[in-house]
Enzyme design. Structure first.
Site, PDB file in Angstrom:
ATOM      1  N   ASP A   1       0.851  -1.198   0.000  1.00 26.33           N
ATOM      2  CA  ASP A   1       0.000   0.000   0.000  1.00 26.33           C
ATOM      3  C   ASP A   1       0.881   1.241   0.000  1.00 26.33           C
ATOM      4  O   ASP A   1       0.718   2.140   0.826  1.00 26.33           O
ATOM      5  CB  ASP A   1      -0.944  -0.011   1.202  1.00 26.33           C
ATOM      6  CG  ASP A   1      -1.918   1.171   1.190  1.00 26.33           C
ATOM      7  OD1 ASP A   1      -2.176   1.724   0.105  1.00 26.33           O
ATOM      8  OD2 ASP A   1      -2.405   1.541   2.282  1.00 26.33           O
TER       9      ASP A   1
ATOM     10  N   ASN B   1      -2.572   4.110  12.791  1.00 28.53           N
ATOM     11  CA  ASN B   1      -3.920   3.572  12.990  1.00 28.53           C
ATOM     12  C   ASN B   1      -3.974   2.089  12.665  1.00 28.53           C
ATOM     13  O   ASN B   1      -4.894   1.382  13.051  1.00 28.53           O
ATOM     14  CB  ASN B   1      -4.947   4.340  12.158  1.00 28.53           C
ATOM     15  CG  ASN B   1      -4.510   4.503  10.707  1.00 28.53           C
ATOM     16  OD1 ASN B   1      -4.578   3.554   9.917  1.00 28.53           O
ATOM     17  ND2 ASN B   1      -4.058   5.696  10.352  1.00 28.53           N
ATOM     18  N   HIS B   2      -2.952   1.609  11.929  1.00 24.78           N
ATOM     19  CA  HIS B   2      -2.834   0.184  11.622  1.00 24.78           C
ATOM     20  C   HIS B   2      -1.357  -0.134  11.394  1.00 24.78           C
ATOM     21  O   HIS B   2      -0.526   0.766  11.330  1.00 24.78           O
ATOM     22  CB  HIS B   2      -3.662  -0.183  10.378  1.00 24.78           C
ATOM     23  CG  HIS B   2      -3.290   0.599   9.153  1.00 24.78           C
ATOM     24  ND1 HIS B   2      -4.114   1.548   8.592  1.00 24.78           N
ATOM     25  CD2 HIS B   2      -2.172   0.598   8.372  1.00 24.78           C
ATOM     26  CE1 HIS B   2      -3.532   2.072   7.534  1.00 24.78           C
ATOM     27  NE2 HIS B   2      -2.343   1.512   7.388  1.00 24.78           N
TER      28      HIS B   2
ATOM     29  N   ASP C   1      -5.991  -3.135  12.192  1.00 23.51           N
ATOM     30  CA  ASP C   1      -6.103  -1.942  13.028  1.00 23.51           C
ATOM     31  C   ASP C   1      -5.451  -2.186  14.392  1.00 23.51           C
ATOM     32  O   ASP C   1      -5.617  -3.261  14.987  1.00 23.51           O
ATOM     33  CB  ASP C   1      -7.572  -1.588  13.259  1.00 23.51           C
ATOM     34  CG  ASP C   1      -8.235  -0.994  12.032  1.00 23.51           C
ATOM     35  OD1 ASP C   1      -7.661  -1.108  10.932  1.00 23.51           O
ATOM     36  OD2 ASP C   1      -9.341  -0.437  12.177  1.00 23.51           O
TER      37      ASP C   1
ATOM     38  N   ARG D   1       2.438  14.509   9.509  1.00 19.31           N
ATOM     39  CA  ARG D   1       1.151  14.431   8.814  1.00 19.31           C
ATOM     40  C   ARG D   1       0.495  13.156   9.336  1.00 19.31           C
ATOM     41  O   ARG D   1       1.020  12.062   9.156  1.00 19.31           O
ATOM     42  CB  ARG D   1       1.348  14.400   7.308  1.00 19.31           C
ATOM     43  CG  ARG D   1       0.033  14.269   6.511  1.00 19.31           C
ATOM     44  CD  ARG D   1      -0.240  12.827   6.202  1.00 19.31           C
ATOM     45  NE  ARG D   1      -1.390  12.610   5.336  1.00 19.31           N
ATOM     46  CZ  ARG D   1      -1.853  11.418   5.031  1.00 19.31           C
ATOM     47  NH1 ARG D   1      -1.272  10.329   5.506  1.00 19.31           N
ATOM     48  NH2 ARG D   1      -2.897  11.290   4.239  1.00 19.31           N
TER      49      ARG D   1
ATOM     50  N   ASP E   1      -2.048  10.260   9.490  1.00 17.82           N
ATOM     51  CA  ASP E   1      -2.880   9.529   8.540  1.00 17.82           C
ATOM     52  C   ASP E   1      -4.216   9.133   9.166  1.00 17.82           C
ATOM     53  O   ASP E   1      -4.263   8.650  10.302  1.00 17.82           O
ATOM     54  CB  ASP E   1      -2.126   8.271   8.094  1.00 17.82           C
ATOM     55  CG  ASP E   1      -2.840   7.505   6.994  1.00 17.82           C
ATOM     56  OD1 ASP E   1      -3.174   8.129   5.971  1.00 17.82           O
ATOM     57  OD2 ASP E   1      -3.041   6.288   7.164  1.00 17.82           O
TER      58      ASP E   1
ATOM     59  N   LEU F   1      -7.823   6.581  13.718  1.00 15.11           N
ATOM     60  CA  LEU F   1      -6.825   6.454  14.775  1.00 15.11           C
ATOM     61  C   LEU F   1      -7.444   6.558  16.154  1.00 15.11           C
ATOM     62  O   LEU F   1      -7.099   5.802  17.062  1.00 15.11           O
ATOM     63  CB  LEU F   1      -5.739   7.529  14.604  1.00 15.11           C
ATOM     64  CG  LEU F   1      -4.726   7.677  15.738  1.00 15.11           C
ATOM     65  CD1 LEU F   1      -3.937   6.389  15.922  1.00 15.11           C
ATOM     66  CD2 LEU F   1      -3.792   8.858  15.465  1.00 15.11           C
TER      67      LEU F   1
ATOM     68  N   GLU G   1     -10.685   6.244  16.970  1.00 13.69           N
ATOM     69  CA  GLU G   1     -11.928   5.495  17.154  1.00 13.69           C
ATOM     70  C   GLU G   1     -11.647   4.238  17.976  1.00 13.69           C
ATOM     71  O   GLU G   1     -10.949   3.327  17.529  1.00 13.69           O
ATOM     72  CB  GLU G   1     -12.533   5.109  15.805  1.00 13.69           C
ATOM     73  CG  GLU G   1     -13.858   4.382  15.917  1.00 13.69           C
ATOM     74  CD  GLU G   1     -14.451   4.050  14.561  1.00 13.69           C
ATOM     75  OE1 GLU G   1     -15.505   3.405  14.533  1.00 13.69           O
ATOM     76  OE2 GLU G   1     -13.849   4.422  13.535  1.00 13.69           O
TER      77      GLU G   1
ATOM     78  N   GLU H   1      -5.217  14.359   8.513  1.00 18.13           N
ATOM     79  CA  GLU H   1      -6.111  13.963   7.422  1.00 18.13           C
ATOM     80  C   GLU H   1      -7.469  13.635   8.045  1.00 18.13           C
ATOM     81  O   GLU H   1      -7.666  12.561   8.609  1.00 18.13           O
ATOM     82  CB  GLU H   1      -5.550  12.746   6.683  1.00 18.13           C
ATOM     83  CG  GLU H   1      -6.416  12.303   5.525  1.00 18.13           C
ATOM     84  CD  GLU H   1      -6.006  10.959   4.944  1.00 18.13           C
ATOM     85  OE1 GLU H   1      -6.204  10.756   3.734  1.00 18.13           O
ATOM     86  OE2 GLU H   1      -5.488  10.104   5.698  1.00 18.13           O
TER      87      GLU H   1
END
Length: 552
Positions: free
Chosen positions: A65, A107-108, A174, A202, A204, A209, A211, A244
């Site tokens: 990714d 976040n992951h 996650d 920055r 992401d 993140l 939640e 973001e």
């Protein structure tokens, strides 16, 4: 607005340039860009006027990714170089007055991260709670971020017989931010890169993140952002969090930390960006004006980040279906140019059919609207996408430095490049830095001039925004007013020239409009002035009053 000591608030008037190290310049000839190559191009960025360099992920990664699947939060991908090469880029950039921020992707992780490899060994492994698990697949399975590519947010781990949560791809589990150990790991990673000299991050996918997993008690999820901000400020008073957050304005206000400005320092204005494209499609600035007026009033230290293109799809998800279809028809008429039912996989010049008038007007808007401008690499020379590369990667092609087949990006054979440049009218032989560097009429020179005038106009970053009254519906006229002066800009969204009768009733009768992009100086006659605009034309002015002593 009053401008006071701005030494620690550099982001209010910064020029941010986003690049991926692996596609910028290859120094060792292996077909992959690297930090040694980037170090050789810092002078180019300094000459352009960049003040902040944003580096996309460069950590070790399976690269499924584009580097957002991280396996080591402290490392440097060996394809790109070493920590020593990174430090050389930092030193060179600082010597040229350029700060550096880096992507914070926490976040992951990749499913090959050591945490996850441990976590999937057994249900009672010490790292199990670093991720989110369920014994059964939840019935209320929410849609994934990538419709059409992933059908579920839960993936079965066959070894342990439980499902793990992945908001993005299935190879990106996650992390569980309800686990204090995970929060501590995130803080340590932030502290490490701050110690390496970066000026911020920055962040992401911020909503994902913070939640918390369902059925967990962590209190206010925004407290996690406030914790990160406090930690950041203890370690470095100048460091920023650029978030973001693709949400409606009222929710973005919360991610700033409200009027206190206690969470994210800056946020990308996704609503303004999407409204801009709707206005371009309609040749009418009304949608953009509405969005700018709806922006909530944020803390003086906070800031909006403006952009017209980034490394992902050009998302239109906050427009209505009818509005989105208008933009699709105008700028992505072919279904292959669309993705996820919400986005466009093209760069700006091809979307605008290569019309230099519209392209230049768009970048004039980028640098004159209230906020901090963010450029994606290659925008300054008008790079296009490679339509042969599927999905979002079509815009992530190598930087085009010269007219050779590989664009001067690498000495390797074309077949070895990390990605192929376009082969159409936007190929390196047609679009490159060398050809535009000494051409006074080139897009590169145009962007360089805009940056120079923007950097001399602190009102844009600090001033109070106002839409100005006039008589032409196709024109956006706005001003930015601060204690040091007033900046005025006009942009014509129509394909016909027009005369604009502009009203500045609150200005002194002996004031003048000084053209910031030309030699003209126009007196304000009772607060009124007549301004000529060409087709897709634009003008920048500063209000000059007797005795203010400020140069145009």
């Amino acid at each position: 607005m009053r401008i006071t000591d701005t030494s620690d608030l550099w982001w209010k008037t910064a020029v941010v340039y986003c690049l991926d190290v692996e596609t910028f310049l290859d120094d060792n000839g292996d077909g992959v860009g690297d930090f040694a190559g980037l170090a050789r191009r810092i002078d180019y960025l300094a000459d352009l006027g960049i003040t902040c360099l944003w580096l996309m992920p460069f950590s070790p990664s399976p690269d499924r990714d584009d580097g957002y699947d991280v396996t080591d939060f402290y490392g440097v991908d060996p394809r790109l170089g070493t920590h020593g090469d990174f430090v050389e880029v930092m030193r060179t950039a600082r010597d040229r007055g350029i700060r550096v921020i880096v992507d914070l992707v926490v976040n992951h992780t990749s499913d090959r991260h050591p945490w996850f490899l441990e976590a999937r060994k057994s249900v009672d492994n010490p790292y199990r709670d670093y991720y989110v698990w369920s014994k059964t697949k939840p019935k209320n399975d929410a849609p994934t971020v990538f419709p059409g590519e992933e059908s579920s947010m839960w993936e079965l781990d066959e070894k342990t017989g439980e499902y793990f949560l992945h908001s993005f791809y299935r190879h990106q589990p996650d992390v569980n931010i309800a686990n204090p150990k995970v929060r501590n790991e995130i803080a340590k990673a932030i502290g490490f890169w701050l110690q390496m000299g970066v000026s911020g991050f920055r962040v992401d996918a911020v909503p994902f993140l913070i939640e918390a997993p369902k059925d967990t008690e962590i209190g206010d999820p925004h407290e996690f952002l406030r914790d990160i901000r406090r930690f950041l400020q203890r370690r470095s008073s100048e460091a920023v969090l650029l978030g973001e957050v693709n949400l409606p304005y009222r929710q973005q206000f919360d991610y700033f930390g409200g009027a206190a400005g206690s969470e994210l320092t800056m946020q990308f204005d996704f609503i303004g960006m999407q409204s801009l494209y709707l206005s371009l499609a309609r040749r009418d600035p009304t949608a953009l004006i509405r969005a700018l007026r709806q922006r909530p009033e944020i803390a003086p230290e906070s800031q909006w980040a403006n952009f017209v293109r980034n490394h992902d799809e050009l998302t239109l998800d906050k427009l209505t279906e009818k509005q989105r279809n208008e933009v699709f028809e105008a700028f992505a008429p072919d279904e292959s140019q669309r993705i996820y039912g919400r986005g466009i996989t093209r760069r700006v010049p091809p979307m605008l059919e290569g019309d230099p008038r519209r392209i230049r007007m768009v970048y004039s808007l980028l640098f004159s609207l209230p906020g901090t401008p963010v450029l994606f690499y290659g925008e300054e020379i008008g790079m296009g996408e490679n339509a042969d590369i599927p999905g979002r990667s079509s815009v992530r092609t190598p930087m085009q430095w010269d007219a050779t087949p590989t664009g001067g990006f690498s000495s390797a054979r074309s077949s070895r490049l990390v990605a192929q440049p376009p082969g159409d009218g936007y190929a390196p032989e047609h679009v490159n830095v060398v050809a535009q560097r000494d051409d006074p009429d080139s897009l590169l020179q145009h962007v360089q001039r805009l940056i120079a005038r923007y950097r001399a106009s602190a009102e844009i970053g600090w001033g109070e925004f106002e839409v100005l009254e006039h008589d032409q519906k196709a024109v956006l006229a706005h001003s930015m007013r601060s204690d040091i002066g007033r900046f005025v800009a006009l942009h014509n969204f129509a394909e016909r020239p027009m005369n604009v009768q502009l009203r500045l009733d609150d200005e002194a009768e002996d004031a003048n409009l000084v053209d910031l992009l030309g030699p003209e100086r126009m007196p304000l006659d009772g607060g009124h002035v007549s301004v000529e605009l060409g087709a897709y034309g634009y003008r920048w002015f500063r209000v000059s009053r007797p005795g203010d002593g400020r140069l145009g």
